[in-house]
Design an enzyme around this catalytic site. Structure first.
Site, PDB file in Angstrom:
ATOM      1  N   ASP A  98       9.066  -8.540   8.822  1.00  0.00           N
ATOM      2  CA  ASP A  98      10.027  -9.273   7.987  1.00  0.00           C
ATOM      3  C   ASP A  98       9.412 -10.525   7.377  1.00  0.00           C
ATOM      4  O   ASP A  98       9.797 -10.946   6.288  1.00  0.00           O
ATOM      5  CB  ASP A  98      11.313  -9.606   8.746  1.00  0.00           C
ATOM      6  CG  ASP A  98      11.095 -10.245  10.104  1.00  0.00           C
ATOM      7  OD1 ASP A  98       9.924 -10.461  10.497  1.00  0.00           O
ATOM      8  OD2 ASP A  98      12.100 -10.518  10.792  1.00  0.00           O
ATOM      9  N   HIS A 120      -1.558 -10.384  19.260  1.00  0.00           N
ATOM     10  CA  HIS A 120      -0.139 -10.554  18.944  1.00  0.00           C
ATOM     11  C   HIS A 120       0.724  -9.567  19.732  1.00  0.00           C
ATOM     12  O   HIS A 120       1.310  -8.636  19.159  1.00  0.00           O
ATOM     13  CB  HIS A 120       0.089 -10.350  17.443  1.00  0.00           C
ATOM     14  CG  HIS A 120      -0.682 -11.297  16.576  1.00  0.00           C
ATOM     15  ND1 HIS A 120      -2.040 -11.183  16.366  1.00  0.00           N
ATOM     16  CD2 HIS A 120      -0.277 -12.381  15.861  1.00  0.00           C
ATOM     17  CE1 HIS A 120      -2.447 -12.152  15.565  1.00  0.00           C
ATOM     18  NE2 HIS A 120      -1.400 -12.890  15.242  1.00  0.00           N
ATOM     19  N   GLU A 178      -0.060  -7.114 -11.628  1.00  0.00           N
ATOM     20  CA  GLU A 178      -1.483  -6.847 -11.383  1.00  0.00           C
ATOM     21  C   GLU A 178      -1.816  -6.734  -9.899  1.00  0.00           C
ATOM     22  O   GLU A 178      -2.693  -5.959  -9.512  1.00  0.00           O
ATOM     23  CB  GLU A 178      -2.348  -7.945 -12.023  1.00  0.00           C
ATOM     24  CG  GLU A 178      -2.345  -7.942 -13.539  1.00  0.00           C
ATOM     25  CD  GLU A 178      -1.172  -8.708 -14.143  1.00  0.00           C
ATOM     26  OE1 GLU A 178      -1.018  -8.671 -15.387  1.00  0.00           O
ATOM     27  OE2 GLU A 178      -0.402  -9.337 -13.377  1.00  0.00           O
ATOM     28  N   ARG A 218     -13.495  -8.378 -26.943  1.00  0.00           N
ATOM     29  CA  ARG A 218     -12.639  -7.999 -28.061  1.00  0.00           C
ATOM     30  C   ARG A 218     -13.386  -7.844 -29.380  1.00  0.00           C
ATOM     31  O   ARG A 218     -13.085  -6.917 -30.132  1.00  0.00           O
ATOM     32  CB  ARG A 218     -11.505  -9.025 -28.231  1.00  0.00           C
ATOM     33  CG  ARG A 218     -10.528  -8.629 -29.326  1.00  0.00           C
ATOM     34  CD  ARG A 218      -9.287  -9.492 -29.348  1.00  0.00           C
ATOM     35  NE  ARG A 218      -9.548 -10.851 -29.790  1.00  0.00           N
ATOM     36  CZ  ARG A 218      -8.607 -11.769 -29.939  1.00  0.00           C
ATOM     37  NH1 ARG A 218      -7.356 -11.471 -29.643  1.00  0.00           N
ATOM     38  NH2 ARG A 218      -8.901 -12.982 -30.343  1.00  0.00           N
ATOM     39  N   SER A 258      -3.876  -9.266   5.638  1.00  0.00           N
ATOM     40  CA  SER A 258      -3.407 -10.200   4.623  1.00  0.00           C
ATOM     41  C   SER A 258      -2.075  -9.627   4.164  1.00  0.00           C
ATOM     42  O   SER A 258      -2.019  -8.569   3.524  1.00  0.00           O
ATOM     43  CB  SER A 258      -4.405 -10.286   3.462  1.00  0.00           C
ATOM     44  OG  SER A 258      -3.982 -11.256   2.536  1.00  0.00           O
TER      45      SER A 258
END
Length: 567
Positions: free
Chosen positions: A155, A37, A367, A475, A124
């Protein structure tokens, strides 16, 4: 700005020359590779020159020195310009740049930590700023050191919600040691970015998120030097208006050039023109050394001070046992830190917060950013990091988890409320994909403890295990199964119930292990004996123990799983 000392003309020219050489080397490397790039590198040449040779304090011969300022290239596809910078410092040899993207070179197409000057893998998009937040939080609140953190974003990635989660986090925690430079070069991969060159809109957005935002000409060395020298009392966003492909006349501000190297004849012509812009000056620029105020940290031998203290007949949910174990581990290890996503009274990380409030980071319901912050906090082995939320909510951070593995990060994650045992809450709250998700990550170790004792052991083992660790907690309250002196190891299962005449081997974990044990007692009354195994870790799985016991039960195995089939 009374204390701002404008750089002399020799310094300005030296910085311009460096920027030109960065363009030349980015073009050379991508043309040699036949991919890459170059236009994305060319838009940030002046930014990189000023950052690395005027602003940042670091030791170029020791890129991971804990006192160094940190840099994260969030727009990871511009990796060649980062490599060119490190060649300019002398850390890399210039001819090494021509090995870009070759199978036997460490100079991959996007930054990875096998390069000593890279802390976190990027590429990513939208994740660099979250990791930078973790580094900046560590610098300000844990290390209490003067190093600063600089993050360069494109951007295009500003369309990612994770960027704005990080922006909110940084302003809430007043990370005035954090600088984000936004490369507003207008063009994305296949289309212009939504706001194109409307830099004032970017400024208003950053200000709305609590940042000090300044617009600059991203190709003006003088403007960049000035803005990067400003004193700060809040995180700083530098909105740099740039031209994609700057220095490549045929590609400047043109669509259709993203990710395309220049053909050799074109590259030669452009390089010749760029070389003519280099004006000899007698000044050689060296990075300023950092302040030596980040204390040495050792993360070896993070141990519990004593064995678990549960008694036979006690009942406890593994989610609560996790919180108790984490608080206990933190009691005797000052570099253990905990993060949570506004579920601390469900995951029981609040027990850690109550004891160690200065080492607890509330990440709120974000998260993706929580995982990125965890990665940043763990960088350069400054902390042993645990982060918790409901197991199912880690699914929305899967790309961050994937990148954590590529970053060779050592982070520990606890997912509570797994499986259908929380049936009253409905499927939106149930962790039913988490085992499949974490098992697919190459560096992951997956713990699935079944009682308080094994949970405490899992927390201690996770703190000392390299790579990602996931602890799956439940739980419901269940009985203590193990003696407090029971020894546990990664990849070692436990046979918790057996006779000399077992008909079938049953494997369960968490709540299903307790169901299997209850079934064993009931079947015993019917004169049917079964063998029950607790795998403890789902990855790695103790294949030998399972196979050996399956042979003893004539090849019959039943698995009782609280998860979708694919796990």
């Amino acid at each position: 700005m009374e204390d701002y000392h404008k750089p002399d003309q020799q310094t300005v020219q030296a910085l311009r020359n460096i920027a030109t050489r960065l363009r030349i080397n980015s073009i050379k490397a991508t043309t040699a590779a036949g991919s890459g790039h170059p236009t994305s590198c060319c838009s940030v040449a002046e930014i990189m020159s000023v950052l690395f040779f005027h602003t940042m304090k670091y030791r170029p011969e020791d890129p991971r020195n804990p006192n160094n300022d940190r840099f994260i290239l969030s727009k990871g596809h511009a990796a060649p310009v980062l490599y060119a910078v490190w060649a300019e410092t002398g850390y890399l040899k210039e001819n090494e740049l021509l090995n870009l993207r070759k199978v036997d070179s460490i100079l991959e197409g996007h930054p990875v930590p096998k390069q000593q000057f890279v802390d976190v893998a990027t590429g990513s998009l939208g994740q660099g700023l979250g990791a930078a937040c973790g580094m900046a939080y560590t610098g300000k609140y844990f290390d209490k050191a003067s190093y600063r953190v600089f993050c360069l974003l494109g951007d295009g990635e500003l369309s990612e919600g994770s960027v704005w989660e990080a922006m909110a986090f940084a302003s809430y925690y007043q990370l005035d040691n954090l600088v984000a430079i936004l490369d507003i070069n207008r063009l994305g991969q296949s289309d212009p970015a939504p706001l194109q060159h409307h830099v004032e809109k970017y400024q208003r957005r950053c200000e709305a998120f609590g940042w000090h935002a300044i617009i600059v000409d991203g190709h003006s060395v003088e403007e960049l030097c000035k803005v990067l020298s400003q004193p700060r009392h809040q995180p700083l966003a530098i909105i740099a208006k740039t031209i994609k492909g700057k220095g490549i006349p045929a590609a400047e501000d043109k669509m259709g050039w993203h990710g395309k190297p220049l053909a050799k004849d074109m590259a030669d012509s452009v390089i010749k023109e760029l070389q003519s812009r280099i004006i000899n000056c007698n000044k050689r620029l060296y990075p300023a050394p950092p302040n030596e105020d980040a204390s040495p940290v050792s993360l070896r031998n993070i141990r519990m001070p004593s064995a678990p203290s549960y008694k036979p007949g006690d009942k406890i949910a593994t989610r609560k046992a996790y919180g108790m174990a984490l608080a206990k581990l933190g009691r005797y290890n000052e570099h253990v830190v905990a993060l949570d996503g506004d579920t601390k009274n469900s995951t029981f990380s609040e027990l850690f917060k109550n004891e160690h409030p200065n080492r607890y980071v509330e990440c709120y319901i974000a998260e993706q950013n929580m995982v990125s912050v965890a990665i940043g906090c763990a960088v350069r082995d400054r902390n042993v990091v645990f982060a918790s939320t409901f197991a199912t909510f880690f699914t929305r951070a899967y790309d961050q988890l994937r990148m954590a593995a590529i970053s060779e990060s050592n982070i520990n994650l606890c997912g509570s409320h797994c499986g259908v045992s929380i049936g009253e809450d409905g499927p939106s709250q149930m962790g039913l994909e988490d085992l499949a998700m974490f098992r697919a990550i190459p560096t992951a170790t997956v713990f699935y403890p079944s009682d308080g004792v094994s949970t405490e052991k899992a927390v201690e083992l996770a703190a000392n295990t390299k790579g990602l660790c996931f602890i799956r907690t439940s739980r419901p309250e269940n009985n203590i199964i193990y003696n407090c002196n029971e020894d546990f190891h990664v990849g070692q299962a436990k046979v918790v119930y057996k006779t000399n005449d077992d008909h079938v081997t049953v494997i369960g974990a968490g709540v299903t292990l307790h169901e299997a044990l209850a079934a064993a007692e009931q079947l015993k009354k019917e004169r049917i004996n079964i063998r029950v195994i607790d795998p403890f870790t789902i990855k790695p799985l103790d294949s030998k123990t399972i196979i050996d016991n399956a042979r003893a039960t004539r090849g019959r195995i039943i698995t009782v799983e609280d998860h979708y089939y694919e796990g």
